[in-house]
Design a protein around this motif. Structure first.
Motif, mmCIF file in Angstrom:
data_model
loop_
_atom_site.group_PDB
_atom_site.id
_atom_site.type_symbol
_atom_site.label_atom_id
_atom_site.label_comp_id
_atom_site.label_asym_id
_atom_site.label_seq_id
_atom_site.Cartn_x
_atom_site.Cartn_y
_atom_site.Cartn_z
ATOM 1 N N UNK A 173 0.803 -1.221 0.000
ATOM 2 C CA UNK A 173 0.000 0.000 0.000
ATOM 3 C C UNK A 173 0.844 1.283 0.000
ATOM 4 N N UNK A 174 2.152 1.174 0.237
ATOM 5 C CA UNK A 174 3.009 2.355 0.374
ATOM 6 C C UNK A 174 3.837 2.593 -0.887
ATOM 7 N N UNK A 175 3.929 3.873 -1.290
ATOM 8 C CA UNK A 175 4.822 4.260 -2.381
ATOM 9 C C UNK A 175 5.617 5.477 -1.936
ATOM 10 N N UNK A 176 6.925 5.469 -2.224
ATOM 11 C CA UNK A 176 7.808 6.582 -1.855
ATOM 12 C C UNK A 176 8.751 6.862 -3.020
ATOM 13 N N UNK A 177 9.226 8.100 -3.160
ATOM 14 C CA UNK A 177 10.279 8.371 -4.153
ATOM 15 C C UNK A 177 11.619 7.872 -3.648
ATOM 16 N N UNK A 178 12.515 7.564 -4.557
ATOM 17 C CA UNK A 178 13.810 7.012 -4.191
ATOM 18 C C UNK A 178 14.730 8.028 -3.543
ATOM 19 N N UNK A 179 15.565 7.556 -2.637
ATOM 20 C CA UNK A 179 16.479 8.443 -1.910
ATOM 21 C C UNK A 179 17.611 8.957 -2.784
ATOM 22 N N UNK A 180 17.999 8.209 -3.814
ATOM 23 C CA UNK A 180 19.108 8.634 -4.670
ATOM 24 C C UNK A 180 18.661 9.531 -5.811
ATOM 25 N N UNK A 181 17.361 9.621 -6.043
ATOM 26 C CA UNK A 181 16.860 10.376 -7.189
ATOM 27 C C UNK A 181 15.897 11.485 -6.804
ATOM 28 N N UNK A 182 15.636 11.674 -5.518
ATOM 29 C CA UNK A 182 14.624 12.629 -5.091
ATOM 30 C C UNK A 182 14.988 13.203 -3.733
ATOM 31 N N UNK A 183 14.887 14.524 -3.587
ATOM 32 C CA UNK A 183 15.176 15.112 -2.279
ATOM 33 C C UNK A 183 14.122 14.746 -1.226
ATOM 34 N N UNK A 184 12.812 14.673 -1.554
ATOM 35 C CA UNK A 184 11.881 14.142 -0.554
ATOM 36 C C UNK A 184 12.198 12.688 -0.197
ATOM 37 N N UNK A 185 12.638 11.918 -1.203
ATOM 38 C CA UNK A 185 13.021 10.539 -0.921
ATOM 39 C C UNK A 185 14.201 10.460 0.026
ATOM 40 N N UNK A 186 15.186 11.339 -0.170
ATOM 41 C CA UNK A 186 16.321 11.385 0.753
ATOM 42 C C UNK A 186 15.863 11.844 2.125
ATOM 43 N N UNK A 187 14.931 12.802 2.169
ATOM 44 C CA UNK A 187 14.407 13.253 3.458
ATOM 45 C C UNK A 187 13.741 12.101 4.202
ATOM 46 N N UNK A 188 13.016 11.249 3.475
ATOM 47 C CA UNK A 188 12.375 10.097 4.123
ATOM 48 C C UNK A 188 13.420 9.108 4.641
ATOM 49 N N UNK A 189 14.460 8.877 3.845
ATOM 50 C CA UNK A 189 15.539 8.016 4.320
ATOM 51 C C UNK A 189 16.147 8.579 5.595
ATOM 52 N N UNK A 190 16.406 9.881 5.615
ATOM 53 C CA UNK A 190 16.986 10.499 6.801
ATOM 54 C C UNK A 190 16.038 10.410 7.993
ATOM 55 N N UNK A 191 14.730 10.519 7.726
ATOM 56 C CA UNK A 191 13.761 10.383 8.816
ATOM 57 C C UNK A 191 13.823 8.986 9.428
ATOM 58 N N UNK A 192 14.003 7.964 8.588
ATOM 59 C CA UNK A 192 14.092 6.602 9.125
ATOM 60 C C UNK A 192 15.412 6.391 9.855
ATOM 61 N N UNK A 193 16.474 7.025 9.371
ATOM 62 C CA UNK A 193 17.766 6.929 10.062
ATOM 63 C C UNK A 193 17.691 7.632 11.405
ATOM 64 N N UNK A 194 17.057 8.815 11.417
ATOM 65 C CA UNK A 194 16.910 9.536 12.668
ATOM 66 C C UNK A 194 16.038 8.807 13.672
ATOM 67 N N UNK A 195 15.122 7.996 13.179
ATOM 68 C CA UNK A 195 14.214 7.260 14.051
ATOM 69 C C UNK A 195 14.812 5.941 14.533
#
Length: 354
Positions: A173-195
């Protein structure tokens, strides 16, 4: 926010406030050559600003603005790094806090700070050795959004936390932009790292096992695959912004059909700066000054769907109710992003392409 996408994409094409370049073909030394009254601003594809606001800048200063769109914030930063010896513009808007240190470390930017700034800008400014290269213009919270109408129809409670996204109830059910190709995607990766800290890769393995779809960019994820994005998507959970829901209020309605999960947010700050070696640095400085004024700041929410860094600026009707900022966004120190970003992205790419 970055919706509605049709308006956004239409406005994100290179917009030119036309004027002839002054001083072309002059034999004067570069240092003595008068600056052109047309400045070139490199931006990401999500740039959109009211033409009247830009026309007011031209009327006030005699300077016109030519815009160049260069993809996502990450692609924009990479392009500026590759062309730093022969700058393709006079300045940049759209480098965010996930890529700012890369641009600074690569020598892309010249130092400049407006003499007059709203007091609230300080809380968004870069510090230490990075201070003075980029001026904060706007910010947004990158958060998971859900299609409340879809979940109500399925009689399924929507997720609320990062942990919930890996729950089998929300498989595929989840879709996200990629961390290597999108700044929101990188932001989501960083959010998971921070968590999750050192356990972030285990969390991503759980997301992958639960069927997360990874798209190249935000527009593909939101407008194509998200069930409430305007297309025929089949994913009711998407990565977007806390400011996205107000733009899903149906015609004739008074409530959005989507909501943002404020416990899943990473704060993204966007900056403007003068490029090192720019042909028209002083005129670019004047435009950066203008971007911090009340007129430009007040136009940001309705045009770019982001929050102005001048926090005294009134927000559009409904934003206080339907687009609140996250009370406690996930934080990853800029110094840590600088040190580990390349490793994190490599590890994420290896994990998601297994």
């Amino acid at each position: 926010m970055r919706t509605p996408i049709k308006k956004f994409i239409a406005a994100s094409a290179a917009v030119t406030i036309a004027a002839a370049l002054a001083g072309c073909g002059s034999d004067e030394p570069k240092a003595d050559r008068p600056e052109s009254k047309t400045i070139t601003l490199a931006t990401h594809d999500s740039w959109n600003m009211d033409k009247k606001v830009l026309a007011d800048f031209t009327e006030q200063t005699g300077i016109t603005v030519k815009l160049q769109a260069h993809g996502d914030a990450g692609a924009l930063t990479n392009k500026l790094v590759l062309t730093k010896d022969d700058p393709l513009a006079d300045g940049v808007f759209g480098i965010d806090n996930t890529f700012a240190t890369r641009a600074i470390d690569e020598g892309v930017l010249a130092k400049y700070t407006p003499m007059v700034l709203p007091g609230s800008v300080k809380s968004f400014a870069l510090t230490g050795d990075d201070a003075g290269y980029l001026t904060p213009i706007d910010y947004g919270d990158v958060c998971i959004n859900v299609d409340d109408t879809w979940f109500a129809a399925k009689k399924l409670a929507p997720p609320k936390t990062f942990d919930d996204l890996a729950d089998p109830r929300y498989k595929n059910l989840l879709v996200v932009p990629g961390a290597t190709s999108s700044s929101p995607g990188l932001a989501f990766l960083l959010a998971t790292i921070g968590t999750y800290g050192d356990d972030w890769k285990d969390y991503w393995s759980d997301l992958l096992d639960n069927g997360v779809k990874i798209d190249a960019g935000w527009s593909d994820a939101y407008e194509v695959d998200f069930t409430a994005g305007g297309g025929k998507g089949d994913r009711p959970i998407v990565l977007s912004y806390s400011s996205s829901p107000p733009f899903t209020v149906p015609e004739g309605g008074d409530e959005p059909t989507t909501s943002a999960l404020l416990d899943t947010c990473f704060r993204q700050v966007e900056y403007a700066g003068v490029l090192a070696g720019a042909k028209n640095p002083k005129n670019m400085q004047k435009f950066i000054d203008f971007m911090t004024t009340r007129e430009f700041q007040a136009a940001l929410p309705d045009n770019m769907y982001v929050y102005p860094v001048d926090t005294t600026t009134p927000l559009p009707e409904g934003w206080d109710t339907w687009a609140p900022t996250a009370p406690k966004p996930v934080v990853v120190p800029a110094s840590e992003i600088t040190e580990k970003r390349a490793d994190w992205l490599r590890e994420w790419r290896d994990l998601t392409t297994r």
